[in-house]
Design an enzyme around this catalytic site. Structure first.
Site: not given
Length: 233
Positions: A182, A198
């Site tokens: 992301h 992440c």
């Protein structure tokens, strides 16, 4: 018998000799000007790489490119892994993400990765993609950081949203791993281990990558084995 130069020949010879260094100097100056123009063109391209982006209702702010280590800039490089074209490879130890291209090339961008104890590795699939996604912190994260309780039902999209401008959702065996590739408003964290697992990119890089990676794309996340249990003890 050797004939002496007459005055006209002597003057012509002198003019030619004088012109030679001038021509050489002009050539050197021309080369320098070309180099300077090329440098200016490259500097402009570098500046535009992370210039502000109008993206729907949001404007992604410009990033001062000279504040990010040049090795982490988006660039095409030789492919070091040999995966099939279209594969994402997360090089966790070196803080790079590669998108494998044709002809043994890859698009490389700098990333931020999970802190020690929060990393994930293995082969999986990009099953879903979202523009300006909503971020919902997992319950375990809320327990660690109680202030996040206000986002238990999701933080709306925006420039302060931790998932940034785009998110690619990593699935394994048909199940959501809860890990994402992301964007992030914290561009200064690229090259560090700062996330809760992440893979974060600059918003600029995730906007570019988002268009290149279709749903169903394979992803390989390489573990960071630099820390053994002995080192952590």
């Amino acid at each position: 018998m050797i004939k002496p130069f007459n005055r006209r020949q002597f003057l012509m010879l002198g003019a030619s000799a004088a012109a030679a260094p001038l021509l050489a100097a002009c050539g050197a100056a021309g080369t320098a000007q070309l180099r300077a123009a090329s440098f200016r063109e490259q500097a402009r391209a570098d500046l535009m790489r992370y210039a502000a982006i109008e993206d729907g209702e949001f404007t992604i702010p410009a990033i001062p490119g000279n504040r990010i280590d040049r090795q982490f800039w988006r660039q095409v490089v030789d492919d070091p892994f040999g995966e099939l074209p279209g594969t994402l490879v997360v090089d966790t130890p070196n803080r790079f993400l590669y998108l494998t291209l044709q002809d043994k090339q890859a698009l490389r961008v700098g990333i931020g990765v999970g802190k020690q104890g929060f990393t994930w590795s293995g082969r999986a699939t990009i099953q879903m993609k979202r523009r300006w996604p909503t971020w919902t912190p997992p319950r375990e994260m809320i327990e660690r950081v109680p202030e996040l309780e206000k986002w238990a039902k999701g933080q709306p999209p925006g420039l302060d949203n931790p998932l940034g401008a785009r998110a690619l959702y990593i699935y394994q065996g048909g199940r959501d791993t809860l890990y994402r590739v992301h964007g992030s408003p914290e561009w200064w964290s690229i090259g560090t281990a700062a996330s809760s697992g992440c893979i974060r990119l600059t918003n600029h890089d995730i906007v570019d990558l988002f268009e290149r990676v279709p749903n169903g794309s394979p992803i390989l996340v390489i573990p960071d084995n630099r820390f053994s249990l002995d080192t952590l003890a």
